[in-house]
Design a protein around this motif. Structure first.
Motif, short mmCIF file in Angstrom:
data_model
loop_
_atom_site.label_atom_id
_atom_site.label_comp_id
_atom_site.label_asym_id
_atom_site.label_seq_id
_atom_site.Cartn_x
_atom_site.Cartn_y
_atom_site.Cartn_z
N ILE A 158 33.91 11.04 58.08
CA ILE A 158 33.47 11.44 59.43
C ILE A 158 32.59 12.55 59.24
CG2 ILE A 158 34.27 12.28 61.74
CD1 ILE A 158 36.82 10.37 61.25
N SER B 5 42.93 11.95 63.76
CA SER B 5 42.05 10.78 63.52
C SER B 5 40.93 11.53 63.15
CB SER B 5 42.12 10.01 65.00
OG SER B 5 41.14 10.82 65.71
N LEU B 6 40.53 12.73 63.06
CA LEU B 6 39.21 13.42 62.96
C LEU B 6 39.06 13.54 61.37
CD1 LEU B 6 38.67 16.21 65.42
CD2 LEU B 6 37.40 13.84 65.48
N ASN C 179 38.31 9.85 56.04
CA ASN C 179 37.28 10.20 55.20
C ASN C 179 36.07 9.73 55.91
OD1 ASN C 179 38.71 11.27 53.16
ND2 ASN C 179 38.75 9.54 51.99
N MET D 32 35.09 11.49 73.77
CA MET D 32 36.00 10.83 72.75
C MET D 32 36.89 10.04 73.84
SD MET D 32 35.43 11.39 69.28
CE MET D 32 36.86 11.54 68.19
N GLN E 111 39.91 9.92 73.45
CA GLN E 111 41.32 10.70 73.58
C GLN E 111 41.29 12.00 74.48
OE1 GLN E 111 39.45 9.70 70.73
NE2 GLN E 111 40.81 9.40 68.99
#
Lengths: 272, 207
Positions: free
Chosen positions: B170, B164-165, B168, B110, B112
């Motif tokens: 994911i 951010s995880l 909706n 990721m 991030q």
């Protein structure tokens, strides 16, 4: 259910019937008694399914990579016809079975003409619902097999959906399932830029988390395999901050026109 | 400028602390490289594990020296014990992050996580420099301020990444994997700040 709530076949339960293997089903219904009885039976059969007590937008249904949907139009109220039409238009490969309370001939005809594959009137037995879903899925598979009979050819690459593999000069590219699905998706839209989020949703079946570099990594792996097998061609083009486009170009032809490089996108630039 | 006079104390402890800082920097730089080149550079997890073992060895040596009869530690032994422990935590959380990338079957990084590993690496550079200045008896403040700033950056990045995880749709497996990994990276950065706090305390006591 699947993934987060995947229902695995309980010990001693009957094996999945061959004709239903691979069916991913969503049940859009708020009738808890009906849903409970149906899902219990589906669990025993080892089906992958998801229950939705409220309608969801068609793009979310696309993300679920469904084969069939059982929907109670009574749940949707006056917007039921619009929902049915939008779902059937958005997901042409989806088997749609309406399972709803007593209806008129005109309503059933309207539903079937909007794209529903079958219509069941409640009360009904779960075995009948399952058998009808299996029949719809079977018809869909046959139609898809006819449509997908021929391999897809891009540049020197022959994509064989029947073998879940791609070949160059008869040699396999040894693609993993994910790599194959990515190649197939890009190849089905030649020349079109597909956004990273869309690629992720179609291949992984979920919304892409912001910053997830899965698409970039798998494009990189796919490029390496394509480059190794077909060094004279360039297949996947990067559109920075957007996504990728498959457009086979002979390097020889491209080099004589204008030399250009296709560096891989290394950072996610779009916002959450 | 020397801040502290040390007299005839055990200088070897300060050398070992410098080694520990360099080891933390090495481990975090490898994690950053691993994430930047993931999954092709997954083999760096093995080298990071070796750093973790080296960190344990250094920590053991320092504690052993501090507890030797007649030992004359250069600073309060309790502070040095806590410092060793915090330095060890940096490498432990770094190694845990690298391990989880493999253990959780992560397919791709990721963005991030790459940013957090960069912040961690910069924090360990500052930790290493602060420990060198501690040995030299120089002013540490510039490094300590930098570590605090980097910890703030890491905290913000980590919070945004975890938030951010929870959008909706994911994949819940992605949420489980990356929430743990983001938190592990944040803990490594937090350990750098703990080192900074302890060094600040040591510096104040010696004034």
């Amino acid at each position: 259910m699947w993934d987060d709530s995947v229902a695995t076949r309980p010990e001693g339960a009957p094996a999945v019937a061959p004709q239903s293997a691979g069916v991913r089903l969503a049940i859009v219904d708020s009738d808890s008694g009906f849903v409970r009885v149906l899902t219990k039976r589906l669990e025993a059969m080892g089906w992958q399914f998801r229950t939705l007590a409220a309608p969801v937008p068609p793009d979310e249904l696309v993300a679920m990579r469904l084969n069939a949907i059982v929907v109670d139009l009574a749940l949707l109220g006056p917007r039921s016809w619009e929902f049915l039409e939008r779902v059937c238009d958005a997901i042409p490969g989806l088997g749609v079975i309406v399972c709803t309370e007593r209806s008129s001939v005109a309503q059933r005809v309207r539903g079937l003409r909007l794209g529903a594959d079958d219509w069941i009137t409640k009360p009904c037995h779960p075995e009948e619902v399952i058998a009808r879903v299996e029949a719809v899925a079977r018809r869909r598979r046959r139609a898809a097999a006819r449509t997908d009979a021929g391999p897809l050819v891009v540049g020197e690459v022959e994509i064989r959906p029947d073998q879940y593999q791609a070949f160059v000069g008869g040699q396999t590219l040894d693609l993993t399932r994910r790599e194959f699905e990515l190649l197939q998706l890009l190849a089905e839209a030649p020349g079109q830029v597909l956004q990273r989020e869309e690629v992720y949703q179609r291949v992984w079946g979920y919304a892409m988390a912001h910053g997830d570099r899965s698409v970039d990594v798998f494009v990189r792996k796919l490029r390496q395999k394509l480059e190794a097998a077909s060094p004279g061609w360039r297949y996947i083009h990067t559109h920075f901050g957007i996504g990728y486009r498959l457009d086979p170009e002979s390097k020889l032809a491209a080099d004589t026109e204008e030399p250009q490089q296709e560096p891989e996108e290394s950072r996610v630039t779009s916002g959450p | 400028m020397r801040l502290f006079g040390r007299g005839a104390t055990d200088d070897r402890v300060l050398v070992l602390l410098e080694e520990s800082g360099a080891n933390a920097h090495r481990a975090s730089a490898m994690l950053r490289d691993m994430l930047a080149g993931f999954p092709e550079r997954s083999e760096l997890a093995r080298d990071i594990l070796l750093c973790e073992q080296e960190g344990d060895r250094i920590a053991h040596d320092i504690i052993h020296r501090l507890n030797e009869p007649g030992s004359r530690p250069p600073y309060d032994a309790r502070d040095l014990h806590a410092l060793v422990s915090a330095l060890d935590d940096i490498v432990d959380y770094t190694e845990q992050t690298a391990d989880w990338l493999g253990l959780y079957g992560v397919e791709a990084p990721m963005a991030q996580a790459e940013e957090l590993s960069d912040v961690l690496t910069r924090a360990t550079v500052a930790v290493e420099a602060a420990l060198a200045d501690l040995h030299a008896g120089d002013d540490l403040s510039v490094h300590l301020v930098e570590i605090h700033q980097l910890e703030n950056d890491g905290d913000r990045l980590s919070r945004d990444a975890i938030a951010s995880l929870f959008k909706n749709g994911i994949d819940p497996m992605v949420v489980i994997r990356w929430k743990d990994i983001f938190e592990s990276l944040e803990q490594a950065i937090d350990s750098c700040e703990t080192v900074a706090h302890l060094l600040e305390g040591i510096a104040l006591k010696k004034r």
